[in-house]
Design an enzyme around this catalytic site. Structure first.
Site, PDB file in Angstrom:
ATOM      1  CG  HIS A 229      11.832 -12.111 -15.591  1.00  0.00           C
ATOM      2  ND1 HIS A 229      11.027 -11.077 -15.992  1.00  0.00           N
ATOM      3  CD2 HIS A 229      11.563 -12.289 -14.266  1.00  0.00           C
ATOM      4  CE1 HIS A 229      10.312 -10.658 -14.969  1.00  0.00           C
ATOM      5  NE2 HIS A 229      10.604 -11.383 -13.922  1.00  0.00           N
TER       6      HIS A 229
ATOM      7  CE1 TYR B  51       8.204  -7.843 -13.265  1.00  0.00           C
ATOM      8  CE2 TYR B  51       9.775  -6.065 -13.529  1.00  0.00           C
ATOM      9  CZ  TYR B  51       9.437  -7.297 -13.017  1.00  0.00           C
ATOM     10  OH  TYR B  51      10.332  -7.973 -12.241  1.00  0.00           O
TER      11      TYR B  51
HETATM   12  P1  NAD Z   1       7.469  -4.544  -3.294  1.00  0.00           P
HETATM   13  O1  NAD Z   1       7.647  -5.372  -2.091  1.00  0.00           O
HETATM   14  O2  NAD Z   1       8.441  -3.493  -3.606  1.00  0.00           O
HETATM   15  O3  NAD Z   1       5.992  -3.967  -3.167  1.00  0.00           O
HETATM   16  C1  NAD Z   1       5.383  -3.162  -4.080  1.00  0.00           C
HETATM   17  C2  NAD Z   1       4.033  -2.797  -3.470  1.00  0.00           C
HETATM   18  O4  NAD Z   1       4.270  -2.032  -2.300  1.00  0.00           O
HETATM   19  C3  NAD Z   1       3.202  -1.946  -4.403  1.00  0.00           C
HETATM   20  O5  NAD Z   1       1.842  -2.283  -4.218  1.00  0.00           O
HETATM   21  C4  NAD Z   1       3.461  -0.546  -3.880  1.00  0.00           C
HETATM   22  O6  NAD Z   1       2.405   0.326  -4.151  1.00  0.00           O
HETATM   23  C5  NAD Z   1       3.608  -0.789  -2.403  1.00  0.00           C
HETATM   24  N1  NAD Z   1       4.411   0.240  -1.727  1.00  0.00           N
HETATM   25  C6  NAD Z   1       5.697   0.601  -1.993  1.00  0.00           C
HETATM   26  N2  NAD Z   1       6.081   1.595  -1.169  1.00  0.00           N
HETATM   27  C7  NAD Z   1       5.015   1.860  -0.372  1.00  0.00           C
HETATM   28  C8  NAD Z   1       4.786   2.794   0.677  1.00  0.00           C
HETATM   29  N3  NAD Z   1       5.717   3.644   1.092  1.00  0.00           N
HETATM   30  N4  NAD Z   1       3.577   2.785   1.278  1.00  0.00           N
HETATM   31  C9  NAD Z   1       2.611   1.922   0.890  1.00  0.00           C
HETATM   32  N5  NAD Z   1       2.766   1.008  -0.098  1.00  0.00           N
HETATM   33  C10 NAD Z   1       3.962   0.998  -0.719  1.00  0.00           C
HETATM   34  O7  NAD Z   1       7.327  -5.562  -4.530  1.00  0.00           O
HETATM   35  P2  NAD Z   1       7.696  -5.473  -6.042  1.00  0.00           P
HETATM   36  O8  NAD Z   1       7.283  -4.205  -6.679  1.00  0.00           O
HETATM   37  O9  NAD Z   1       7.224  -6.763  -6.610  1.00  0.00           O
HETATM   38  O10 NAD Z   1       9.279  -5.568  -6.024  1.00  0.00           O
HETATM   39  C11 NAD Z   1      10.101  -4.480  -6.321  1.00  0.00           C
HETATM   40  C12 NAD Z   1      10.747  -4.634  -7.675  1.00  0.00           C
HETATM   41  O11 NAD Z   1      11.638  -5.746  -7.670  1.00  0.00           O
HETATM   42  C13 NAD Z   1       9.806  -4.900  -8.854  1.00  0.00           C
HETATM   43  O12 NAD Z   1       9.207  -3.719  -9.290  1.00  0.00           O
HETATM   44  C14 NAD Z   1      10.751  -5.517  -9.842  1.00  0.00           C
HETATM   45  O13 NAD Z   1      11.520  -4.513 -10.467  1.00  0.00           O
HETATM   46  C15 NAD Z   1      11.662  -6.358  -8.936  1.00  0.00           C
HETATM   47  N6  NAD Z   1      11.191  -7.757  -8.831  1.00  0.00           N
HETATM   48  C16 NAD Z   1      11.751  -8.674  -9.662  1.00  0.00           C
HETATM   49  C17 NAD Z   1      11.306  -9.981  -9.632  1.00  0.00           C
HETATM   50  C18 NAD Z   1      11.914 -10.978 -10.564  1.00  0.00           C
HETATM   51  O14 NAD Z   1      12.820 -10.638 -11.290  1.00  0.00           O
HETATM   52  N7  NAD Z   1      11.466 -12.196 -10.601  1.00  0.00           N
HETATM   53  C19 NAD Z   1      10.298 -10.373  -8.757  1.00  0.00           C
HETATM   54  C20 NAD Z   1       9.779  -9.423  -7.893  1.00  0.00           C
HETATM   55  C21 NAD Z   1      10.248  -8.114  -7.934  1.00  0.00           C
END
Ligand code: NAD
Length: 311
Positions: A122, A56
């Site tokens: 990952h 990330y």
């Molecule tokens: P998410 O669905 O959590 O979305 C994040 C997006 O939503 C960002 O743009 C954020 O600004 C926005 N957001 C969050 N809360 C909000 C709110 N209240 N109002 C408006 N916008 C809002 O997607 P993500 O960040 O990809 O997933 C969460 C976490 O999961 C990642 O940070 C990571 O730690 C993990 N993840 C892991 C993998 C993997 O291991 N392959 C893949 C995806 C995510």
């Protein structure tokens, strides 16, 4: 905040958890101070699981998270990071024992801790599953014995990688993303086999990596145009009703008893407060039903990794 046991581990994880990828500026350029404040707010409000990866922001998220965690007692949070992915293209993946060990040492140093609670491989669909089973997972189990890692797991997008892994190896948990969200809830097809083996389930990306937010998806989002259009329509419907699409998306994604925790990412302290408050409120089932019809009959998934690892 409700806490749930993660599979057979002794980890009691908050039902809503914090995904630190936004700290790496993967969705937008962020203010480091805001990012740090977001982490502190999440912990103060009861979130105890924090997930990150060296991928990330190409180590930026781990570095900022390390600054945020400095001085916080280690028993206040459960920390997961990952190894194996260091970029977007196939050559950026390395699931060899040598690289996993080096990667973990670098992560521990950036995060300022002696061990992580969970180490994930990952996005294993970008790897060779034979190598994952014969070299990478045995390495993770050795790291467990060496005291650098408490529990081990794998992450990925195609659901097949989970069923194949648990058929042939012992893991404590999986991290799945974008497969239990308003537009695609196909994760439920693999939940029984994961539960049968006692493998803990962490779900990520309740907004579908930004699809179900008023700002919309980032440029790099892998979803096809039909999906992007349907999500935009969902955003508009919610705006007409005076509802924040992210509230509904979040409440839907966390509403499955088999999912121990759902990771949401944000670097905005105001949004983490909203997310935690929304998670406590009942979901509007009628609106969920209406929004879900927008995704019927359209392709809601995308290819990820090697062809042989697709669903
Ligand atoms: P998410 O669905 O959590 O979305 C994040 C997006 O939503 C960002 O743009 C954020 O600004 C926005 N957001 C969050 N809360 C909000 C709110 N209240 N109002 C408006 N916008 C809002 O997607 P993500 O960040 O990809 O997933 C969460 C976490 O999961 C990642 O940070 C990571 O730690 C993990 N993840 C892991 C993998 C993997 O291991 N392959 C893949 C995806 C995510």
């Amino acid at each position: 905040m409700e806490y749930r046991k993660l599979g057979k581990t002794d980890l009691n994880v908050s039902r809503l958890s914090y995904g630190a990828s936004p700290l790496g500026s993967v969705f937008r350029d962020i203010s480091e101070n805001d990012g740090i404040k977001t982490v502190h707010t999440a912990i103060d409000m009861g979130i105890n699981l924090i997930d990150v990866s060296p991928y990330y922001g190409l180590t930026k998220a781990e570095t900022v998270l390390g600054k945020a965690l400095k001085g916080i007692p280690r028993d206040k949070y459960i920390l997961s990071t990952k190894a194996g992915r260091y970029g977007s293209d196939f050559p950026d993946f390395d699931f060899s024992e040598r690289r996993i060990r080096k990667s973990l040492d670098e992560s521990l140093s950036r995060l300022g801790v002696n061990e992580v609670d969970i180490l994930f491989l990952h996005d294993i669909e970008f790897g060779n599953l034979n190598q994952i089973l014969e070299e990478s997972l045995p390495c993770l189990h050795d790291l467990k014995k060496e005291g650098k890692v408490r529990y081990v797991g794998v992450t990925g997008y195609p659901l097949k990688v989970f069923t194949e892994t648990i058929k042939q190896a012992e893991i404590d948990c999986i991290l799945t993303y974008c497969r239990y969200a308003l537009y695609d809830s196909s994760l439920f097809t693999v939940i029984p086999s994961l539960e049968k083996k006692g493998v803990g389930i962490i779900n990520a990306s309740p907004t579908g990596m930004g699809l179900l937010t008023n700002r919309g998806a980032p440029d790099w989002h892998p979803g096809n145009q039909q999906l992007l259009n349907a999500c935009q329509k969902a955003v508009e419907i919610c705006q007409e009703r005076g509802v924040d699409i992210t509230e509904i998306a979040l409440q839907y994604a966390i509403d499955h008893p088999a999912i121990a925790s759902t990771l949401v990412g944000t670097a905005n302290p105001v949004n983490i407060v909203k997310n935690i408050e929304w998670a406590e409120k009942p979901i509007n089932q009628a609106l969920v039903k209406e929004l879900r019809t927008l995704f019927e009959g359209i392709p809601v998934t995308w290819p990820s990794g090697y062809p042989e690892n697709q669903d």
